[in-house]
Design a protein around this motif. Structure first.
Motif, PDB file in Angstrom:
ATOM      1  N   SER A   1      -0.178   4.852  19.769  1.00 49.16           N
ATOM      2  CA  SER A   1      -1.144   3.541  20.158  1.00 49.16           C
ATOM      3  C   SER A   1      -2.265   3.654  19.460  1.00 49.16           C
ATOM      4  CB  SER A   1      -1.184   3.694  21.458  1.00 49.16           C
ATOM      5  OG  SER A   1      -2.159   4.689  22.023  1.00 49.16           O
ATOM      6  N   ALA A   2      -3.032   2.564  19.408  1.00 49.99           N
ATOM      7  CA  ALA A   2      -4.277   2.465  18.951  1.00 49.99           C
ATOM      8  C   ALA A   2      -5.048   1.103  19.498  1.00 49.99           C
ATOM      9  CB  ALA A   2      -4.343   2.344  17.545  1.00 49.99           C
ATOM     10  N   PHE A   3      -6.446   1.102  19.648  1.00 49.42           N
ATOM     11  CA  PHE A   3      -7.076  -0.073  19.847  1.00 49.42           C
ATOM     12  C   PHE A   3      -7.647  -0.568  18.372  1.00 49.42           C
ATOM     13  CE2 PHE A   3      -7.580   2.067  23.831  1.00 49.42           C
ATOM     14  CZ  PHE A   3      -7.461   1.294  24.836  1.00 49.42           C
ATOM     15  N   LEU A   4      -7.383  -2.160  18.215  1.00 44.58           N
ATOM     16  CA  LEU A   4      -7.741  -2.526  16.987  1.00 44.58           C
ATOM     17  C   LEU A   4      -9.108  -2.904  17.188  1.00 44.58           C
ATOM     18  CD1 LEU A   4      -4.393  -4.491  15.864  1.00 44.58           C
ATOM     19  CD2 LEU A   4      -5.223  -2.491  15.063  1.00 44.58           C
ATOM     20  N   ARG A   5      -9.887  -3.181  16.084  1.00 49.45           N
ATOM     21  CA  ARG A   5     -11.027  -3.574  15.708  1.00 49.45           C
ATOM     22  C   ARG A   5     -11.042  -5.278  15.885  1.00 49.45           C
ATOM     23  NH1 ARG A   5     -14.150   0.570  13.637  1.00 49.45           N
ATOM     24  NH2 ARG A   5     -12.798   2.283  12.620  1.00 49.45           N
ATOM     25  N   PRO A   6     -12.312  -5.873  16.181  1.00 51.41           N
ATOM     26  CA  PRO A   6     -12.155  -7.314  16.431  1.00 51.41           C
ATOM     27  C   PRO A   6     -11.381  -7.967  15.194  1.00 51.41           C
ATOM     28  CG  PRO A   6     -14.537  -6.469  16.914  1.00 51.41           C
ATOM     29  CD  PRO A   6     -13.600  -5.031  16.622  1.00 51.41           C
ATOM     30  N   GLU A   7     -11.035  -8.929  15.397  1.00 52.45           N
ATOM     31  CA  GLU A   7     -10.196  -9.778  14.283  1.00 52.45           C
ATOM     32  C   GLU A   7      -9.217  -8.582  13.937  1.00 52.45           C
ATOM     33  OE1 GLU A   7     -12.488 -11.762  11.551  1.00 52.45           O
ATOM     34  OE2 GLU A   7     -13.679 -13.096  12.803  1.00 52.45           O
ATOM     35  N   GLY A   8      -8.599  -8.071  14.644  1.00 54.43           N
ATOM     36  CA  GLY A   8      -7.509  -6.816  14.189  1.00 54.43           C
ATOM     37  C   GLY A   8      -6.453  -7.136  13.521  1.00 54.43           C
ATOM     38  N   PHE A   9      -5.883  -8.465  13.763  1.00 57.79           N
ATOM     39  CA  PHE A   9      -4.843  -8.762  12.959  1.00 57.79           C
ATOM     40  C   PHE A   9      -5.282  -9.235  11.472  1.00 57.79           C
ATOM     41  CE2 PHE A   9      -3.201  -8.530  17.342  1.00 57.79           C
ATOM     42  CZ  PHE A   9      -2.065  -7.584  16.993  1.00 57.79           C
ATOM     43  N   ASN A  10      -6.048  -9.135  10.803  1.00 61.62           N
ATOM     44  CA  ASN A  10      -6.260  -9.466   9.612  1.00 61.62           C
ATOM     45  C   ASN A  10      -5.136  -9.366   8.646  1.00 61.62           C
ATOM     46  OD1 ASN A  10      -6.311  -6.711   8.296  1.00 61.62           O
ATOM     47  ND2 ASN A  10      -7.993  -6.235   9.672  1.00 61.62           N
ATOM     48  N   PRO A  11      -5.406  -9.967   7.341  1.00 59.49           N
ATOM     49  CA  PRO A  11      -4.312 -10.053   6.335  1.00 59.49           C
ATOM     50  C   PRO A  11      -3.600  -8.631   6.132  1.00 59.49           C
ATOM     51  CG  PRO A  11      -6.050 -11.321   5.651  1.00 59.49           C
ATOM     52  CD  PRO A  11      -6.459 -10.763   6.944  1.00 59.49           C
ATOM     53  N   GLN A  12      -4.644  -7.447   6.006  1.00 53.99           N
ATOM     54  CA  GLN A  12      -3.955  -6.336   5.730  1.00 53.99           C
ATOM     55  C   GLN A  12      -2.938  -5.915   6.767  1.00 53.99           C
ATOM     56  OE1 GLN A  12      -7.141  -6.932   5.564  1.00 53.99           O
ATOM     57  NE2 GLN A  12      -7.352  -7.153   3.340  1.00 53.99           N
ATOM     58  N   VAL A  13      -3.358  -6.166   8.143  1.00 53.19           N
ATOM     59  CA  VAL A  13      -2.522  -5.643   9.277  1.00 53.19           C
ATOM     60  C   VAL A  13      -1.231  -6.658   9.384  1.00 53.19           C
ATOM     61  CG1 VAL A  13      -2.725  -5.524  11.762  1.00 53.19           C
ATOM     62  CG2 VAL A  13      -4.578  -4.494  10.467  1.00 53.19           C
ATOM     63  N   ALA A  14      -1.425  -7.916   9.177  1.00 57.11           N
ATOM     64  CA  ALA A  14      -0.546  -8.879   9.131  1.00 57.11           C
ATOM     65  C   ALA A  14       0.522  -8.499   8.205  1.00 57.11           C
ATOM     66  CB  ALA A  14      -0.895 -10.095   8.988  1.00 57.11           C
ATOM     67  N   LYS A  15       0.185  -7.756   7.159  1.00 53.61           N
ATOM     68  CA  LYS A  15       1.445  -7.394   5.873  1.00 53.61           C
ATOM     69  C   LYS A  15       2.176  -6.101   6.626  1.00 53.61           C
ATOM     70  CE  LYS A  15       1.980  -6.937   1.094  1.00 53.61           C
ATOM     71  NZ  LYS A  15       3.099  -6.067   1.265  1.00 53.61           N
ATOM     72  N   ILE A  16       1.032  -5.079   7.003  1.00 56.82           N
ATOM     73  CA  ILE A  16       1.475  -3.674   7.197  1.00 56.82           C
ATOM     74  C   ILE A  16       2.702  -3.637   8.434  1.00 56.82           C
ATOM     75  CG2 ILE A  16       0.982  -1.635   8.570  1.00 56.82           C
ATOM     76  CD1 ILE A  16      -1.740  -1.819   6.890  1.00 56.82           C
ATOM     77  N   LEU A  17       2.584  -4.548   9.341  1.00 56.24           N
ATOM     78  CA  LEU A  17       3.111  -4.690  10.747  1.00 56.24           C
ATOM     79  C   LEU A  17       4.720  -4.745  10.151  1.00 56.24           C
ATOM     80  CD1 LEU A  17       1.177  -5.838  13.605  1.00 56.24           C
ATOM     81  CD2 LEU A  17       1.338  -3.627  12.673  1.00 56.24           C
ATOM     82  N   PRO A  18       4.908  -6.193   9.596  1.00 52.00           N
ATOM     83  CA  PRO A  18       6.467  -6.300   9.281  1.00 52.00           C
ATOM     84  C   PRO A  18       6.870  -5.569   8.182  1.00 52.00           C
ATOM     85  CG  PRO A  18       4.815  -8.186   8.421  1.00 52.00           C
ATOM     86  CD  PRO A  18       4.075  -6.983   9.370  1.00 52.00           C
ATOM     87  N   ASP A  19       6.077  -4.907   7.288  1.00 52.59           N
ATOM     88  CA  ASP A  19       6.792  -4.177   6.347  1.00 52.59           C
ATOM     89  C   ASP A  19       7.298  -2.739   7.213  1.00 52.59           C
ATOM     90  OD1 ASP A  19       6.045  -6.025   4.449  1.00 52.59           O
ATOM     91  OD2 ASP A  19       4.377  -4.684   3.441  1.00 52.59           O
TER      92      ASP A  19
END
Length: 626
Positions: free
Chosen positions: A461-479
């Protein structure tokens, strides 16, 4: 089959065209004729001679008889050739079977290597020798006489059920299980464990991510029999014992007809104590705060065997500090909680707008990019949770595929809620299911999505920082989700913020007040030999998100999490250690990641996986000799 050369059978070829059949005495250039080949060659030679004789002369009747004999011979040869075709088809099948068996051999070799890798010393470097506590029959008879509830031992009826939890990876076998029916049973079990210096853990809902509710060889106190509930309609409060699950409370409160709801868990089979003591993030936390923010009082049996009621109105500093620590400091650290008094809430409308939207994973980056900006403007009454994992095609239920999902919950008028969520309905989707129903009904309907259900799991688990679903995270998750070794694995995230952030970080032990999102990753698999691949995948997934994290959630406790003390509790950890020493000076209530533990998992590769298989790290007790 055993006599065949590896990888192929005999190469037998008999052409259909008689003109291509070798002439008498001309052996095949590829295969010297064996006895059967010589016999067939003799048959062909005989028929050829008969045909030759038929053509050379003789009486008409003789030629007719010879022709008939020849034709019978041709029929015989054709039948033989059909047999050859069948034999060749069979031999091709043998070749295919041998190839399959070679594949099986390869798979078995891989399996053996995988199992060897899993159980090799380098993956389990710190696995301690377990100590099974042997209790005399006299001691057990005495304890059984003192108890109101049953006492279970290995092999007795009910023992297997009491030691089985949601995560099937956990297979710890305690020496005895006490099924508590009263507060006195709790005190007796605690005293017995202390007298015998036995390991002691407490089980309620059976959803401990790491299995810390069980132990090997010691005493497990099972609280599932203590399910008393008292509703106070005048104050809008509920007093509930900790054997209750959220399902129990939802059904009970629904039957009061008041429409009041608790700030409870989205998974209805989870027990109330673990959820609340770790903080408790709920579908309505943006409206009403965390579960611990709605905790009025706690009844607890402390390590000295005393029964105390803790609240903000407690008179002693020790009790006030303990009440602070129990609101976010997690269970298993300070004593055995036996009941909570909970503040209930009346939703803004009798029924809420709730539902699930599923999208193809191919649009994940586009959808998350929009969600990251759009959700920041959402009112507190709206929470939009997320999901990534397998989905079922409604048109073809037997067909599953990777998807991303959003789960809106609006605490208000349905029409207003529809206007608010309209933008996320415009994206290409697989299915949209929206309902107008009470929150308890939705939680009972939706809550089984994330259950492990006896399969094996490793949870991060993890808490994300503000604006946590930034472009980097948005790419990591589906990959990473596309590369999941198991189709059963999933990720969900909670939408935090709102009322949660109104409470100062140091007012309770829960630290992560400012985080907008909390994700939970569940690597789920079925067979033991799949463990290493799935754990390594989940661990790498978490590492890839490290730069975007602000901490982790202790309710999704992770035995492989490095620097867990800071990631779970932040700057509140120092005070938690002080309260722990004051309340439990001998560190009787302890486990691998309990408050004050020095345990730190290694980050060296390959990972040491032994922490996944134990409750205790065999650390010395505070104040005790090493």
């Amino acid at each position: 089959m055993d006599a065949l050369a590896p990888g192929r059978g005999p190469d037998v070829r008999f052409p259909r065209d008689h003109a291509k059949i070798a002439s008498p005495g001309a052996p095949s250039s590829r295969h010297p004729p064996d006895a059967r080949g010589r016999a067939h060659k003799k048959t062909i030679d005989t028929h050829s001679t008969s045909w030759y004789s038929c053509q050379q002369g003789g009486s008409r009747s003789t030629r007719l008889i010879s022709a008939q004999a020849f034709l019978r011979g041709v029929d015989s040869a054709q039948a033989f050739l059909r047999g050859v075709d069948s034999a060749q088809a069979f031999l091709r099948g043998v070749d295919s079977a041998q190839a399959h068996l070679r594949g099986v051999d390869s798979a078995q070799a891989h399996l053996r290597a995988s199992i060897a890798e899993q159980w090799s010393p380098r993956r389990f470097e710190e696995l301690p020798t377990t100590r099974s506590f042997m209790f005399t029959q006299k001691d057990l008879d005495k304890l059984r006489h003192e108890l109101t509830g049953p006492l279970l031992q290995p092999g007795s009826t009910g023992y297997a059920a009491a030691t089985t939890i949601d995560n099937g990876r956990i297979r710890l076998q305690p020496g005895v299980v006490v099924l508590a029916a009263t507060t006195r049973d709790v005190v007796c079990a605690l005293r017995f464990a202390k007298e015998h210096d036995a390991k002691f853990t407490v089980r309620s809902g059976g959803h401990s991510a790491a299995g810390y509710c069980l132990n090997e060889g010691g005493v497990v106190l099972d609280m599932t029999g203590m399910r008393g509930k008292t509703f106070n309609a005048r104050n809008g409060t509920l007093h509930a014992q900790i054997g209750n699950t959220w399902s129990d409370l939802y059904v009970y409160l629904t039957n009061t007809g008041t429409g009041l709801i608790p700030v409870g868990g989205g998974c209805p089979t989870v027990g109330i104590p673990g959820f609340m003591l770790g903080g408790g993030v709920s579908f309505v936390s943006r409206s009403y705060g965390l579960s611990v923010d709605n905790l009025i009082s706690i009844d607890i049996v402390t390590p000295d065997g005393e029964v105390r009621r803790l609240s903000a109105a407690s008179s002693s500093k020790e009790d006030l500090d303990l009440f602070w620590a129990c609101r976010g400091g997690c269970g298993g650290n300070f004593g055995v909680v036996i009941a909570f008094e909970i503040q209930l809430h009346k939703p803004h409308t009798d029924k809420m707008l709730v539902g699930q939207i599923r999208y193809p994973i191919e649009i994940a980056e586009e959808l998350l990019g929009f969600y990251n900006e759009w959700i920041q403007k959402a009112p507190r009454e709206l929470a939009v949770y997320g999901y990534m994992g397998n989905a079922v095609n409604p048109a073809q239920p037997q067909q599953g595929f990777k998807s991303i999902g959003l789960t809106p919950i609006f605490n208000g008028d349905t029409a207003q809620g529809m206007d608010l969520i309209a933008p996320i309905l415009r994206f290409k989707n697989i299915s949209i299911s929206l309902y107008e129903m009470t929150l308890p009904d939705f939680e009972l309907m939706n809550g089984s999505v994330t259950l492990v259900k006896g399969r094996q799991a490793y949870i991060r688990s993890a808490f994300l920082r503000p604006e946590g679903f930034n472009p980097q995270v948005a790419k990591i998750l589906p990959d990473f989700m596309r590369r999941a070794p198991s189709a059963d694995s999933l990720m969900v995230w909670s939408h935090c913020g709102g009322k949660i952030g109104d409470v100062p970080r140091d007012e309770t032990a829960f630290w992560h007040r400012e985080a907008p999102f909390l994700w939970e990753l569940k690597a789920i698999w079925k067979n033991d030999y799949e463990m290493v691949d799935n754990v390594d995948w989940a661990y790498a997934f978490g590492d890839a998100l490290e730069d975007h994290m602000s901490g982790a959630y202790a309710n999704y406790i992770d035995p492989l999490l490095h620097d867990w003390q800071t990631k779970y509790y932040g700057d509140n950890y120092a005070k938690l250690c002080e309260v722990k020493k004051q309340c439990d000076p001998t560190n009787f209530f302890r486990f691998q990641q309990s408050i004050g533990s020095d345990f730190q998992p290694s980050t060296n590769q390959p990972l040491d996986l032994s922490p996944l298989f134990r409750t205790y790290a065999d650390q010395p007790r505070m104040g005790a000799r090493a």
